[in-house]
Design an enzyme around this catalytic site. Sequence first.
Site, PDB file in Angstrom:
ATOM      1  N   HIS A 265     -49.417  18.346 -14.152  1.00 55.38           N
ATOM      2  CA  HIS A 265     -48.683  18.149 -12.903  1.00 55.38           C
ATOM      3  C   HIS A 265     -48.428  19.489 -12.202  1.00 55.38           C
ATOM      4  CE1 HIS A 265     -45.556  16.007 -10.439  1.00 55.38           C
ATOM      5  NE2 HIS A 265     -45.075  17.234 -10.346  1.00 55.38           N
ATOM      6  N   GLU A 266     -47.834  20.422 -12.947  1.00 54.86           N
ATOM      7  CA  GLU A 266     -47.517  21.720 -12.330  1.00 54.86           C
ATOM      8  C   GLU A 266     -48.793  22.475 -11.980  1.00 54.86           C
ATOM      9  OE1 GLU A 266     -44.641  22.070 -11.235  1.00 54.86           O
ATOM     10  OE2 GLU A 266     -43.649  20.509 -12.427  1.00 54.86           O
ATOM     11  N   HIS A 269     -49.783  21.536  -8.548  1.00 52.28           N
ATOM     12  CA  HIS A 269     -49.035  22.329  -7.557  1.00 52.28           C
ATOM     13  C   HIS A 269     -49.616  23.740  -7.467  1.00 52.28           C
ATOM     14  CE1 HIS A 269     -45.894  19.483  -6.627  1.00 52.28           C
ATOM     15  NE2 HIS A 269     -45.445  19.409  -7.865  1.00 52.28           N
ATOM     16  N   GLU A 295     -46.910  17.159  -3.612  1.00 52.61           N
ATOM     17  CA  GLU A 295     -46.792  16.206  -4.716  1.00 52.61           C
ATOM     18  C   GLU A 295     -48.079  15.377  -4.857  1.00 52.61           C
ATOM     19  OE1 GLU A 295     -44.383  16.540  -6.670  1.00 52.61           O
ATOM     20  OE2 GLU A 295     -44.295  14.733  -7.897  1.00 52.61           O
TER      21      GLU A 295
END
Lengths: 503, 503
Positions: A265-266, A269, A295
């Site tokens: 997830h990170e 980003h 997101e």
Amino acid sequence: MEHVFDELKRSLMEVQDLRIAAGLMSWDQQTMMPPRGAATRAEHLATLSRLAHERFIAPRIGDLLERLTSYEASLPPESDDASLIRVARRDYEKQCKVPAELAEEQARAASQARVAWIEARRNADFAIFLPYLERNVELLLEYAACFPEHADPYDALLDDYESGLTATEVETVFNRLKEVQPALVAHVTAHQDAVDDAVFWGHFPAEQQRTLSIAIIEHFGFDPEGWRLDIAPHPFASKTSTTDIRLTTRYNESHLAESLFAGMHECGHGLYEAGVSPTLERTLLSRGCSLSLHESQSRLWENLVGRSRPFWTFALPIVRSVFPDQFGAVDEETVYRAANKMHPSLIRVEADELTYNLHIILRFELEREMIHGRLALRDLPEAWNAKMEQYLGLTPPDDAHGVLQDIHWSGGGFGYFPTYALGNLISVQIWDRLQDDLPDLTEQMSRGEFAPLRTWLGERLHQHGRKFTPRETLQKVAGGPLDPEPYLRYLTAKVQSLYGPIR
Amino acid sequence: MEHVFDELKRSLMEVQDLRIAAGLMSWDQQTMMPPRGAATRAEHLATLSRLAHERFIAPRIGDLLERLTSYEASLPPESDDASLIRVARRDYEKQCKVPAELAEEQARAASQARVAWIEARRNADFAIFLPYLERNVELLLEYAACFPEHADPYDALLDDYESGLTATEVETVFNRLKEVQPALVAHVTAHQDAVDDAVFWGHFPAEQQRTLSIAIIEHFGFDPEGWRLDIAPHPFASKTSTTDIRLTTRYNESHLAESLFAGMHECGHGLYEAGVSPTLERTLLSRGCSLSLHESQSRLWENLVGRSRPFWTFALPIVRSVFPDQFGAVDEETVYRAANKMHPSLIRVEADELTYNLHIILRFELEREMIHGRLALRDLPEAWNAKMEQYLGLTPPDDAHGVLQDIHWSGGGFGYFPTYALGNLISVQIWDRLQDDLPDLTEQMSRGEFAPLRTWLGERLHQHGRKFTPRETLQKVAGGPLDPEPYLRYLTAKVQSLYGPIR
């Protein structure tokens, strides 16, 4: 006019450097700083934030922007320089409406509230946090009042994260989700036995979890020479430049899935931030366009890649090499299904694709009530628990697992949560779109080849940074406006493939 | 007048916050930053440094200082407020002489040179570093030229680290050292077999070295809630506040003594910074008074405590608990003697108490020649090696072990080195002085009780920060002016006790 532009750019870069310094101080506060450093750090952050604000809204900047009106018109609108002038003007006009003292006070209050929140969460004691939250909300109302053009003060807050979006639009989309998602939740709840995620539970030492996370996200694009991965209580990604990306994660030694998916997830980003054109470095355009677009990237890598069947063809051998005892005898299908276990749960960041949006709808509705003064803050834990019961059928055992679980309100971040759900929707809009250009994507993912996907996203989205509005950028990358239907189709299909057809 | 003072204090705190932000960015660059972040980080640091400088030399500050002249005179000179005005005025008058562009260019050049130095040292290739060193020296000469009151440009540089000290004074003291130290070196060289440090050589995993360092310096005053210990290529200490102290160290897995004494050394610096009165927080007084006074503290903890006989009564059991195989059968006398092994060596930071000052004298003499243009920078490695041969009888195998070993010149830090040797001298002046007040010190040290020593230093030195001049501060803590004799007596006695009497 070029020397006028140069002066503007140089001045804006100074402001950006101050913001970056504040960003690094904030990263440091959450990852490295000894706890007793907190009080003074709040002062440092308040100063940096105020100086950046003061310098940005200086009359000289307004003067330069005005003098550059015709120069801007002479440039191609999509050029870096025209975009810098355009976006700087929009930011400038907005920020001029906020007194410097208010901006500083918000930064200071947020920094102090963050410390109180950590303490409150540790002790599961909302009362510790309450006065700081009250102060944050008080300041948010003052802030919203700076923008009388928004009839709904919540719109003023939303605009900071998702420029141009209104609470009414969010409500419309969320109401559509509420038409479909509860039925899916009921179906999954009734067929819990269909999917077993036992394989992700056991004992997984943090050091090995780190090794695994890095091994996987290096395939996505993590570059040890230009990125870091550290531990933070609430994982986040930040950067000081496109070649210095900071990811954070956390390790639950009894549940491997948390760090595994948080890392992906990170990384999503981080790839967005690293992918912004180097020609925009140190300008206010060198950042993801909006939070929902941001997101969409974290969710795309976490869910559409990381929870896909072909990903596990690639990833299982890596997981086996790090945890041979636990995964030596596990097959791809089992781990794929485990990665997609769905069930109502208390903690947003651990929520699955199905229930996640309901956590967000709950927060959005509570935020609006707080901002409109319809909910006294001391009653927030009770209101939280009531909605948890209503949407997910669960009651938190304490406030640490309820209203205190998220960092956002401690930082004064109201209007932020809705973008998480919109990111989910957009991630599938983008995923549908890129199928046309990447016909071999499934095969590539199963071989661990993510460069074509990364390149596609880089060209369509990442490189632009903040050059265009969220609506324009969404159009570029997804080919259309915000639309919940692709996500609902994707979710419905996935639920049925894992939990059996809904009759 | 109090509101005028408040405005001054507030403005100075803003400047200090910018400096602290730059300090944290620099700490981050040396401990945490991914290598590819370096180029942009140089820009960030240049901006912060320039903004801090611009804000400090703003006409408004000069105006406030002028208006506060009689207010200052009405306050007790030793009060925090009078001291802040007095020291701020001195700094202001000095910094007003330096153009903002020069300060910025120095910061940028230093940041770039640091990266080049790391690369040069890694490749043992001075040519990589040479153009950056040339640029630093060029800028230093421009800088020194801002202070025509110094006939010797080197004095202008020295003044930044040791306000009021002149190169002639340094030369006088160093000449006295040169009268005594070479004979001691000859004696030690002739009796090498008298002391064996084999016990510190072997295999010592970094993680356990860290455990040991922390265990020892926690007794000195390291507070896990307010301090950190990280790894850096060149160990240093810094802080963002008195309750956020950052120490760095490095681990040589085949030589335990390096991290052991580096940890105690940096802890000494950290105790000074942590001990500055909290009433001075965020002001320009919240820092050690001068570099030689700072070094007196690091040396005191490293040498006068850490290389003393009673210290090893306390420390050996701790070392044994971390490294039972290597130290299980070693007695106190053996490890005490090993900690005091003296022999000429190539690397300053590994040098013993006897030879250390000679490394400094070499650098001081080379710096003066460079600044006076008597030495072309391309000839520096050769000049370095010639002096190494002359003072220590050694020839570096390559420039990584010679002229490239230290970080200072990469940061433009000329005039810094002499303070190391002066710190050695002062540490013994202070040590002699505190014997009167702490008659049980030896006993206390052997029991690991360092609070009385820390308290004494805190009261006599640490709390004052920069309130007084280096000369005044030295008078307060050591009871007299700079004097090489106590150090020479101490060194002569120690050499003879370990290596036998000199006849």
